[in-house]
Enzyme design. Structure first.
Site, PDB file in Angstrom:
ATOM      1  N   ASN A   1     -13.496  -3.099 -15.811  1.00 13.13           N
ATOM      2  CA  ASN A   1     -14.321  -3.885 -14.866  1.00 13.13           C
ATOM      3  C   ASN A   1     -14.276  -5.205 -15.160  1.00 13.13           C
ATOM      4  O   ASN A   1     -14.319  -5.733 -16.182  1.00 13.13           O
ATOM      5  CB  ASN A   1     -16.017  -3.243 -15.266  1.00 13.13           C
ATOM      6  CG  ASN A   1     -16.772  -3.552 -14.066  1.00 13.13           C
ATOM      7  OD1 ASN A   1     -16.867  -4.663 -13.673  1.00 13.13           O
ATOM      8  ND2 ASN A   1     -17.495  -2.734 -13.739  1.00 13.13           N
ATOM      9  N   PHE A   2     -13.778  -5.764 -13.939  1.00 17.60           N
ATOM     10  CA  PHE A   2     -13.573  -7.604 -13.857  1.00 17.60           C
ATOM     11  C   PHE A   2     -14.785  -8.188 -13.755  1.00 17.60           C
ATOM     12  O   PHE A   2     -14.729  -9.387 -13.844  1.00 17.60           O
ATOM     13  CB  PHE A   2     -12.341  -7.680 -13.050  1.00 17.60           C
ATOM     14  CG  PHE A   2     -11.036  -7.483 -13.512  1.00 17.60           C
ATOM     15  CD1 PHE A   2     -10.431  -8.323 -14.180  1.00 17.60           C
ATOM     16  CD2 PHE A   2     -10.419  -6.334 -13.230  1.00 17.60           C
ATOM     17  CE1 PHE A   2      -9.365  -8.060 -14.942  1.00 17.60           C
ATOM     18  CE2 PHE A   2      -9.189  -5.946 -13.812  1.00 17.60           C
ATOM     19  CZ  PHE A   2      -8.441  -7.106 -14.597  1.00 17.60           C
TER      20      PHE A   2
ATOM     21  N   LYS B   1     -15.091   7.529  -5.063  1.00 20.25           N
ATOM     22  CA  LYS B   1     -14.486   7.380  -6.313  1.00 20.25           C
ATOM     23  C   LYS B   1     -13.491   8.661  -6.712  1.00 20.25           C
ATOM     24  O   LYS B   1     -14.054   9.705  -6.654  1.00 20.25           O
ATOM     25  CB  LYS B   1     -15.459   6.989  -7.394  1.00 20.25           C
ATOM     26  CG  LYS B   1     -14.807   6.869  -8.633  1.00 20.25           C
ATOM     27  CD  LYS B   1     -15.908   5.760  -9.321  1.00 20.25           C
ATOM     28  CE  LYS B   1     -15.117   5.188 -10.594  1.00 20.25           C
ATOM     29  NZ  LYS B   1     -13.866   4.610 -10.522  1.00 20.25           N
TER      30      LYS B   1
ATOM     31  N   THR C   1      -8.413   2.368 -12.189  1.00 24.19           N
ATOM     32  CA  THR C   1      -9.016   3.032 -13.408  1.00 24.19           C
ATOM     33  C   THR C   1      -8.491   4.282 -13.268  1.00 24.19           C
ATOM     34  O   THR C   1      -7.695   4.773 -12.151  1.00 24.19           O
ATOM     35  CB  THR C   1     -10.613   3.171 -13.395  1.00 24.19           C
ATOM     36  OG1 THR C   1     -10.967   3.661 -11.982  1.00 24.19           O
ATOM     37  CG2 THR C   1     -11.003   1.867 -13.772  1.00 24.19           C
TER      38      THR C   1
ATOM     39  N   ASP D   1       0.626  -1.017  -0.172  1.00 23.23           N
ATOM     40  CA  ASP D   1      -0.124   0.096  -0.172  1.00 23.23           C
ATOM     41  C   ASP D   1       0.959   1.211   0.039  1.00 23.23           C
ATOM     42  O   ASP D   1       2.229   1.157  -0.218  1.00 23.23           O
ATOM     43  CB  ASP D   1      -1.019   0.074   1.182  1.00 23.23           C
ATOM     44  CG  ASP D   1      -2.247   0.963   0.837  1.00 23.23           C
ATOM     45  OD1 ASP D   1      -3.348  -0.104   0.267  1.00 23.23           O
ATOM     46  OD2 ASP D   1      -2.414   1.802   1.052  1.00 23.23           O
TER      47      ASP D   1
ATOM     48  N   HIS E   1     -21.375   5.760  -8.838  1.00 20.59           N
ATOM     49  CA  HIS E   1     -20.603   5.240  -8.038  1.00 20.59           C
ATOM     50  C   HIS E   1     -20.713   5.957  -6.666  1.00 20.59           C
ATOM     51  O   HIS E   1     -21.104   7.124  -6.378  1.00 20.59           O
ATOM     52  CB  HIS E   1     -19.132   5.358  -8.401  1.00 20.59           C
ATOM     53  CG  HIS E   1     -19.090   4.355  -9.635  1.00 20.59           C
ATOM     54  ND1 HIS E   1     -19.480   4.529 -10.848  1.00 20.59           N
ATOM     55  CD2 HIS E   1     -18.524   2.873  -9.683  1.00 20.59           C
ATOM     56  CE1 HIS E   1     -19.078   3.335 -11.790  1.00 20.59           C
ATOM     57  NE2 HIS E   1     -18.443   2.608 -10.909  1.00 20.59           N
TER      58      HIS E   1
HETATM   59  N1  LIG Z   1     -11.577  -2.835 -12.625  1.00 25.61           N
HETATM   60  C1  LIG Z   1     -12.525  -3.194 -11.768  1.00 25.61           C
HETATM   61  O1  LIG Z   1     -13.441  -4.181 -11.673  1.00 25.61           O
HETATM   62  C2  LIG Z   1     -12.565  -2.208 -10.633  1.00 25.61           C
HETATM   63  C3  LIG Z   1     -13.745  -2.375  -9.257  1.00 25.61           C
HETATM   64  C4  LIG Z   1     -13.616  -1.623  -8.377  1.00 25.61           C
HETATM   65  C5  LIG Z   1     -12.547  -0.685  -8.516  1.00 25.61           C
HETATM   66  N2  LIG Z   1     -11.734  -0.329  -9.344  1.00 25.61           N
HETATM   67  C6  LIG Z   1     -10.751   0.761  -9.488  1.00 25.61           C
HETATM   68  O2  LIG Z   1      -9.575   0.038  -8.458  1.00 25.61           O
HETATM   69  C7  LIG Z   1      -9.222   1.167  -7.670  1.00 25.61           C
HETATM   70  C8  LIG Z   1      -8.946   0.943  -6.274  1.00 25.61           C
HETATM   71  O3  LIG Z   1     -10.389   0.934  -5.713  1.00 25.61           O
HETATM   72  P1  LIG Z   1     -10.778   0.869  -4.413  1.00 25.61           P
HETATM   73  O4  LIG Z   1     -12.299   0.873  -4.286  1.00 25.61           O
HETATM   74  O5  LIG Z   1     -10.119  -0.400  -3.623  1.00 25.61           O
HETATM   75  O6  LIG Z   1     -10.282   2.055  -3.644  1.00 25.61           O
HETATM   76  P2  LIG Z   1      -9.576   2.316  -2.089  1.00 25.61           P
HETATM   77  O7  LIG Z   1      -9.239   3.909  -2.053  1.00 25.61           O
HETATM   78  O8  LIG Z   1     -10.431   1.857  -1.128  1.00 25.61           O
HETATM   79  O9  LIG Z   1      -8.261   1.792  -2.253  1.00 25.61           O
HETATM   80  C9  LIG Z   1      -6.928   1.751  -2.795  1.00 25.61           C
HETATM   81  C10 LIG Z   1      -5.778   1.680  -2.071  1.00 25.61           C
HETATM   82  O10 LIG Z   1      -4.634   2.031  -2.712  1.00 25.61           O
HETATM   83  C11 LIG Z   1      -3.818   2.489  -1.972  1.00 25.61           C
HETATM   84  N3  LIG Z   1      -2.701   3.166  -2.626  1.00 25.61           N
HETATM   85  C12 LIG Z   1      -2.258   4.465  -2.794  1.00 25.61           C
HETATM   86  N4  LIG Z   1      -1.144   4.485  -3.463  1.00 25.61           N
HETATM   87  C13 LIG Z   1      -0.642   3.269  -3.557  1.00 25.61           C
HETATM   88  C14 LIG Z   1       0.681   2.959  -3.962  1.00 25.61           C
HETATM   89  N5  LIG Z   1       1.724   3.593  -4.441  1.00 25.61           N
HETATM   90  N6  LIG Z   1       0.881   1.449  -3.986  1.00 25.61           N
HETATM   91  C15 LIG Z   1      -0.062   0.604  -3.650  1.00 25.61           C
HETATM   92  N7  LIG Z   1      -1.313   1.165  -3.120  1.00 25.61           N
HETATM   93  C16 LIG Z   1      -1.416   2.302  -3.184  1.00 25.61           C
HETATM   94  C17 LIG Z   1      -4.553   3.420  -1.022  1.00 25.61           C
HETATM   95  O11 LIG Z   1      -3.704   3.779   0.225  1.00 25.61           O
HETATM   96  C18 LIG Z   1      -5.766   2.639  -0.664  1.00 25.61           C
HETATM   97  O12 LIG Z   1      -5.400   1.817   0.282  1.00 25.61           O
HETATM   98  C19 LIG Z   1      -9.701   2.382  -8.366  1.00 25.61           C
HETATM   99  O13 LIG Z   1      -8.924   2.924  -9.161  1.00 25.61           O
HETATM  100  C20 LIG Z   1     -11.035   1.800  -8.874  1.00 25.61           C
HETATM  101  O14 LIG Z   1     -11.740   2.809  -9.780  1.00 25.61           O
HETATM  102  C21 LIG Z   1     -11.691  -1.192 -10.483  1.00 25.61           C
HETATM  103  O1  LIG Z   2     -15.520   1.674  -7.195  1.00 26.59           O
HETATM  104  C1  LIG Z   2     -14.990   1.930  -8.160  1.00 26.59           C
HETATM  105  O2  LIG Z   2     -14.068   2.742  -8.063  1.00 26.59           O
HETATM  106  C2  LIG Z   2     -15.118   1.080  -9.546  1.00 26.59           C
HETATM  107  N1  LIG Z   2     -14.593   1.482 -10.711  1.00 26.59           N
HETATM  108  C3  LIG Z   2     -14.480   0.830 -11.963  1.00 26.59           C
HETATM  109  C4  LIG Z   2     -14.709   2.072 -12.901  1.00 26.59           C
HETATM  110  O3  LIG Z   2     -14.210   3.102 -12.935  1.00 26.59           O
HETATM  111  O4  LIG Z   2     -15.338   1.669 -13.920  1.00 26.59           O
HETATM  112  C5  LIG Z   2     -15.500  -0.252 -11.703  1.00 26.59           C
HETATM  113  C6  LIG Z   2     -16.683  -0.196 -10.965  1.00 26.59           C
HETATM  114  C7  LIG Z   2     -16.390   0.169  -9.656  1.00 26.59           C
END
Ligand SMILES: NC(=O)c1ccc[n+]([C@@H]2O[C@H](COP(=O)([O-])OP(=O)(O)OC[C@H]3O[C@@H](n4cnc5c(N)ncnc54)[C@H](O)[C@@H]3O)[C@@H](O)[C@H]2O)c1
Ligand SMILES: O=C(O)C1=N[C@H](C(=O)O)CCC1
Length: 233
Positions: A98-99, A135, A73, A31, A131
């Site tokens: 989105n996975f 976010k 993202t 983290d 969302h």
């Molecule tokens: N692709 C998908 O299916 C999907 C689904 C949900 C969320 N997301 C994306 O995933 C990302 C994380 O979402 P979340 O809800 O867990 O956010 P979150 O804020 O709960 O968690 C993000 C974490 O990353 C940490 N972080 C910051 N800098 C870092 C670094 N240099 N190295 C490692 N960790 C670091 C933060 O401290 C935090 O704990 C976002 O970009 C979100 O849009 C994608």
């Molecule tokens: O919680 C989020 O942040 C999410 N991010 C992804 C997006 O940007 O599309 C997927 C959905 C949840």
């Protein structure tokens, strides 16, 4: 499988739970405050961190020959550079906005619908995403993928947040507390509306898809997508 989590926030914690239930071991939780990372003991890395951190995390893994699943993202300005580093280092990579398995079906449905709507000029399309309020990026990565799916199959040439000029797709981003992710593609005419909607009830679907992608990528080299993982052609 030995999994390293880059980002131990909401998604990192959910992935840990699902991965352990499927018999995998979490060997590192990296983290923002992590000082040193031991890359020698991981089969695969899963990055759900922050837009500003994703590119650095991903390319560091490539330098150490660790395959990467990236769900973060909001870092697409560096996406092509990451693909190039993956090829240069002979590593393996999957990014998905989105996975969730359901959303990946929804992406296919979106493209199929766009192909049919192409000739029906009486309809205007827009995309709405909702969302949670923490976010960081806007519009969501998923909404951008949906827009790209429409652009590839119609005469629309681009997308814009909120209002868009004619010929581009407006994306409306709303932030409502505790909303895991809802996406709607709307085609509006004077006489009716056609809409397709995906609603995530929680984060389990995103996490499960990421772990399935991690299981799939180990032992492979190259850049892949969820279409490859799910055999969607
Ligand atoms: N692709 C998908 O299916 C999907 C689904 C949900 C969320 N997301 C994306 O995933 C990302 C994380 O979402 P979340 O809800 O867990 O956010 P979150 O804020 O709960 O968690 C993000 C974490 O990353 C940490 N972080 C910051 N800098 C870092 C670094 N240099 N190295 C490692 N960790 C670091 C933060 O401290 C935090 O704990 C976002 O970009 C979100 O849009 C994608
Ligand atoms: O919680 C989020 O942040 C999410 N991010 C992804 C997006 O940007 O599309 C997927 C959905 C949840």
């Amino acid at each position: 499988m030995k999994i390293a989590l880059f980002g131990y926030g909401k998604m990192g914690k959910m992935i840990e739970q699902i991965a352990e239930n499927r018999g995998h071991e979490i060997v590192a939780k990296i983290d923002v405050d992590t000082v040193e990372v031991d890359f020698s003991n991981m089969d695969v890395a899963i990055d759900f961190s922050m837009p500003s951190a994703a590119f650095g995390n991903i390319t560091q893994c490539f330098e150490h020959g660790v395959p990467v699943i990236s769900g973060t993202t909001g870092w697409l300005q560096d996406f092509n550079k990451a693909l190039a580093r993956c090829e240069e280092t002979g590593s393996a990579f999957i990014y998905a906005s989105n996975f969730s398995l359901g959303v990946n079906i929804f992406f296919e449905l979106n493209e199929y619908l766009a192909k049919m709507m192409r000739q029906l000029k009486q309809y205007n399309v827009d995309i709405e995403e909702i969302h949670h309020t923490q976010k960081l990026d806007s519009p969501s990565g998923t909404a951008i993928t949906l827009a790209e799916g429409i652009i590839a199959n119609t005469d629309y040439t681009g997308w814009k947040l909120d209002e868009a000029p004619k010929g581009e797709i407006p994306i409306i981003a709303r932030r409502i507390a505790d909303t895991p992710g809802t996406h709607t593609v709307n085609y509006e005419s004077e006489v009716d509306t056609i809409a397709i909607v995906h609603t995530a009830h929680n984060r389990q679907g995103f996490a499960l898809g990421a772990v399935i992608a991690a299981e799939w990528i180990v032992g492979k080299k190259g850049v892949f997508t969820m279409k490859d993982v799910l055999n969607l052609g």
